[in-house]
Scaffold this motif. Structure first.
Motif, PDB file in Angstrom:
ATOM      1  N   LEU A 234      -6.810  -8.942 -16.898  1.00 53.52           N
ATOM      2  CA  LEU A 234      -5.710  -9.069 -17.862  1.00 53.52           C
ATOM      3  C   LEU A 234      -4.469  -9.675 -17.208  1.00 53.52           C
ATOM      4  N   ALA A 235      -4.212  -9.300 -15.952  1.00 51.11           N
ATOM      5  CA  ALA A 235      -3.048  -9.851 -15.249  1.00 51.11           C
ATOM      6  C   ALA A 235      -3.188 -11.358 -15.099  1.00 51.11           C
ATOM      7  N   CYS A 236      -4.398 -11.810 -14.813  1.00 50.70           N
ATOM      8  CA  CYS A 236      -4.639 -13.259 -14.711  1.00 50.70           C
ATOM      9  C   CYS A 236      -4.561 -13.924 -16.083  1.00 50.70           C
ATOM     10  N   ALA A 237      -5.150 -13.272 -17.085  1.00 53.32           N
ATOM     11  CA  ALA A 237      -5.110 -13.819 -18.439  1.00 53.32           C
ATOM     12  C   ALA A 237      -3.669 -13.928 -18.942  1.00 53.32           C
ATOM     13  N   ALA A 238      -2.831 -13.004 -18.501  1.00 51.13           N
ATOM     14  CA  ALA A 238      -1.434 -13.020 -18.929  1.00 51.13           C
ATOM     15  C   ALA A 238      -0.715 -14.281 -18.479  1.00 51.13           C
ATOM     16  N   LEU A 239      -1.217 -14.917 -17.418  1.00 50.53           N
ATOM     17  CA  LEU A 239      -0.615 -16.148 -16.915  1.00 50.53           C
ATOM     18  C   LEU A 239      -1.256 -17.386 -17.520  1.00 50.53           C
ATOM     19  N   GLY A 240      -2.176 -17.170 -18.476  1.00 49.04           N
ATOM     20  CA  GLY A 240      -2.810 -18.290 -19.149  1.00 49.04           C
ATOM     21  C   GLY A 240      -4.057 -18.814 -18.467  1.00 49.04           C
ATOM     22  N   ALA A 241      -4.589 -18.070 -17.490  1.00 52.32           N
ATOM     23  CA  ALA A 241      -5.784 -18.518 -16.782  1.00 52.32           C
ATOM     24  C   ALA A 241      -7.002 -18.459 -17.702  1.00 52.32           C
ATOM     25  N   THR A 242      -7.873 -19.446 -17.573  1.00 57.75           N
ATOM     26  CA  THR A 242      -9.111 -19.450 -18.345  1.00 57.75           C
ATOM     27  C   THR A 242     -10.101 -18.484 -17.714  1.00 57.75           C
ATOM     28  N   THR A 243     -11.193 -18.229 -18.425  1.00 59.74           N
ATOM     29  CA  THR A 243     -12.227 -17.348 -17.885  1.00 59.74           C
ATOM     30  C   THR A 243     -12.748 -17.884 -16.559  1.00 59.74           C
ATOM     31  N   ALA A 244     -12.977 -19.188 -16.484  1.00 63.30           N
ATOM     32  CA  ALA A 244     -13.476 -19.788 -15.246  1.00 63.30           C
ATOM     33  C   ALA A 244     -12.464 -19.634 -14.119  1.00 63.30           C
ATOM     34  N   GLU A 245     -11.182 -19.817 -14.427  1.00 64.46           N
ATOM     35  CA  GLU A 245     -10.139 -19.685 -13.397  1.00 64.46           C
ATOM     36  C   GLU A 245     -10.007 -18.247 -12.925  1.00 64.46           C
TER      37      GLU A 245
END
Length: 287
Positions: A234-245
């Motif tokens: 979630l922390a990564c997703a919060a920065l707009g990262a894609t699933t692959a990223e």
């Protein structure tokens, strides 16, 4: 230069690396140290038959280890005594121990040599007669550990100055969220429990700073608990990262990332990852 307010912690990491090098190669002698005051100070020795190596101090460009530091690449000799390509400033220590075959592997952190790990044998050997590759891996693992420790100290230094008051600018809040996500990623890559606990303490502090600076009231009490990996993704997703990223950043498979996102969304009763991030922030689970 790296932050060095916790040198004992770094020495402990070197001690573990020297022990690992001895276990994972067939070098009977393993030793190493970090650079301090312009020289490599060997503090950890395993398997030696004398005490000569305990007083070893190596200046960059001098000796096999000094060359490894200056060139930032491993150096090895199968016959130390007669090798004309190295300086022999440290013959007293190396030959005093009776070492013939010597490997020196620099520990390079963010482009800077921070120390050297050595493997030694008392008999001359061909280049194929020793196992050098695991030593390279040990040095890389130590470099990663030191990099993480530097980052922990840097984050501690920044957060120890006190929580900000008032309202954060959008840029400040984004930097805080990026720092939080980076720390989650770093934490996922280490096994040292004491260091992981320090990272988690910084993460909680960052989340607290976010709440103090950006909310007029405290986050509502909640019985929702995200697992460490759910928080990571979630922390990564919060920065707009894609699933692959996210998968690449955390060293996970994409399917695993999707599974963690799914369980986090379920706990937060959110239909999208962005809605999950929003609710996690409202509940104080993310900064």
């Amino acid at each position: 230069m790296p932050v060095t307010d916790d040198p004992q912690s770094d020495d402990d990491a070197v001690a573990k690396a020297v022990k690992s090098l001895a276990a994972r190669t067939n070098f009977p002698v393993a030793f190493g140290g970090l650079i301090a005051d312009g020289e490599v100070q060997v503090k950890h020795v395993i398997g030696a038959r004398t005490k000569f190596l305990e007083e070893l101090r190596v200046v960059p460009q001098r000796g096999l280890g000094g060359q490894a530091v200056a060139e930032q690449r491993p150096r090895m000799t199968a016959d130390y005594r007669s090798n004309p390509r190295i300086t022999h400033d440290y013959d007293r220590q190396i030959l005093g121990e009776g070492i013939a075959t010597l490997l020196a592997v620099p520990v390079v952190v963010n482009g800077e040599a921070r120390g050297v790990l050595y493997g030694g044998a008392w008999d001359p050997a061909s280049m194929s007669g020793v196992v050098a590759a695991p030593a390279f891996q040990v040095a890389e693992e130590l470099a990663t550990e030191l990099r993480i420790r530097d980052e922990v100290r840097r984050r501690l230094s920044r957060t120890n100055h006190g929580a900000p008051t008032g309202t954060m600018t959008p840029a400040q809040r984004e930097e805080l969220r990026e720092s939080y996500a980076e720390l989650r990623s770093l934490s996922a890559s280490i096994t040292d429990q004491a260091l992981r606990a320090r990272l988690e303490g910084i993460e909680r502090r960052l989340a607290g700073i976010s709440g103090l600076a950006g909310q007029s009231t405290a986050a509502p009490a909640t019985d929702i608990h995200l697992s460490p990996r759910e928080t990571d993704v979630l922390a990564c997703a919060a920065l707009g990262a894609t699933t692959a990223e996210i998968a690449a950043q955390l060293g996970l498979k994409q399917g695993t990332v999707k599974a963690y996102l799914g369980t986090a969304m379920g706990k937060l009763d959110a239909s999208t990852r962005h809605a999950a991030v929003t609710k996690a922030r409202l509940l104080g689970l993310l900064p």
